[in-house]
Design an enzyme around this catalytic site. Sequence first.
Site, mmCIF file in Angstrom:
data_model
loop_
_atom_site.group_PDB
_atom_site.id
_atom_site.type_symbol
_atom_site.label_atom_id
_atom_site.label_comp_id
_atom_site.label_asym_id
_atom_site.label_seq_id
_atom_site.Cartn_x
_atom_site.Cartn_y
_atom_site.Cartn_z
ATOM 1 N N CYS A 118 45.366 37.226 59.266
ATOM 2 C CA CYS A 118 44.199 36.959 60.093
ATOM 3 C C CYS A 118 44.009 35.461 60.210
ATOM 4 C CB CYS A 118 43.013 37.593 59.382
ATOM 5 S SG CYS A 118 41.444 37.001 59.940
ATOM 6 N N THR B 271 41.136 34.231 61.928
ATOM 7 C CA THR B 271 39.766 34.058 62.429
ATOM 8 C C THR B 271 39.079 32.826 61.829
ATOM 9 O OG1 THR B 271 39.513 36.400 62.834
ATOM 10 C CG2 THR B 271 37.487 35.154 62.541
HETATM 11 P P1 5GP Z 1 45.078 42.448 54.325
HETATM 12 O O1 5GP Z 1 45.044 43.623 53.404
HETATM 13 O O2 5GP Z 1 46.389 42.294 55.026
HETATM 14 O O3 5GP Z 1 44.637 41.174 53.653
HETATM 15 O O4 5GP Z 1 43.971 42.716 55.447
HETATM 16 C C1 5GP Z 1 44.055 43.809 56.324
HETATM 17 C C2 5GP Z 1 42.954 43.713 57.355
HETATM 18 O O5 5GP Z 1 43.077 42.523 58.149
HETATM 19 C C3 5GP Z 1 42.945 44.812 58.384
HETATM 20 O O6 5GP Z 1 42.458 46.029 57.903
HETATM 21 C C4 5GP Z 1 42.053 44.211 59.471
HETATM 22 O O7 5GP Z 1 40.690 44.357 59.176
HETATM 23 C C5 5GP Z 1 42.393 42.729 59.389
HETATM 24 N N1 5GP Z 1 43.275 42.319 60.491
HETATM 25 C C6 5GP Z 1 44.421 42.898 60.911
HETATM 26 N N2 5GP Z 1 44.965 42.226 61.947
HETATM 27 C C7 5GP Z 1 44.144 41.194 62.201
HETATM 28 C C8 5GP Z 1 44.147 40.145 63.173
HETATM 29 O O8 5GP Z 1 45.060 39.984 63.982
HETATM 30 N N3 5GP Z 1 43.085 39.291 63.134
HETATM 31 C C9 5GP Z 1 42.074 39.422 62.224
HETATM 32 N N4 5GP Z 1 41.050 38.575 62.291
HETATM 33 N N5 5GP Z 1 42.051 40.392 61.292
HETATM 34 C C10 5GP Z 1 43.067 41.262 61.282
#
Ligand code: 5GP
Length: 344
Positions: A185, A187
């Site tokens: 992400c 953001t």
């Molecule tokens: P991780 O477990 O990889 O740290 O986080 C997974 C979460 O990241 C997902 O469930 C979703 O909420 C968020 N996420 C997935 N793709 C994106 C993206 O392209 N942008 C953002 N801002 N969040 C994402």
Amino acid sequence: MRIEQDIKLDFKDVLIRPKRSTLTSRSEVDISREFVFLHSKKKYSGIPIVAANMDATGTLEMARALARHRLSAALHKHYSDEELLAFFAEPGAGASHFYSMGITVPDLEKFRRIMDKANGTITNVCVDVANGYTKAFISFIHKLRAAYPEITLMAGNVVTGEMTEELILDGVDIVKVGIGPGSVCTTRKMAGVGYPQLSAIIECADAAHGLGGLICADGGCTSPGDLAKAFGAGADFIMLGGMLAGHDECGTDFVEVNGVRKMRFYGMSSREAMNKYSGGVAGYRASEGKEVLLDARGPIEATLQDILGGVRSACTYVGATKLKELSKRTTFVRVTQQLNEVFG
Ligand code: 5GP
């Protein structure tokens, strides 16, 4: 302009303090949970860890592999009607896995179409948007809850107590918590918006539990210890993306880099995802996700053993015989360093 002065914390800022306990082995710990959802009144029993509804992790293969250990998956949005109907018709699939969707008109049309044919096999639904603070999102939740009173609804994402309460009052059973902590992400970098995930979990769990609702901590877990901290902070469910990526069950494309096979893993708002599904990044927006290339990690099984073993271990350190007791028995200590990095 206002500045909140109290410090908000992330997983890396704390450790769980050990407590005296009579437990002698991890095998005495039960990390499954049972819930009766506030609105749907449906019962849940399982290990409350959910694969993220991303292309690489929300796959049918992942769902089946996780179900063998009583974990769940939120399927990604890009399966066809037929694939989804066939999957949810498999025994047990509807009770543990989540159908997921966004809030666009085609999302709702597809959901209606599928629900009409699903014969009640789809009971868990995850509705997620990057920003759960918009009026459009809230009205979508109202509309969905009114039309489907019997579904268990997980929705988000938000990071604050007041919005968690609002969503629960609007009919959400499980509020999904996390803005910006995800492994792919961007953001926080692109928009400067977010909230440290451990504090978001603590504050949203408190708000949700006060109303009889639940939360799912989504994003930012990088090791089994982070899951222990998220449960300790009050998360009822945890959603994982990056920690489950790169496995055989991910159904991702391989690319060769200098002769080595790598697996693609990208954010669902990344340029790569938008190119694949929306014909590119629209002119008015920036991508808020990135792509990484991972070494292939083989079957998910060994990773799952690590994750479940880590959470069980945390329970033994604080004397929790059941996962439910972990948050009651958790005292966090703030730290300036949590890991010894001498060997990288
Ligand atoms: P991780 O477990 O990889 O740290 O986080 C997974 C979460 O990241 C997902 O469930 C979703 O909420 C968020 N996420 C997935 N793709 C994106 C993206 O392209 N942008 C953002 N801002 N969040 C994402």
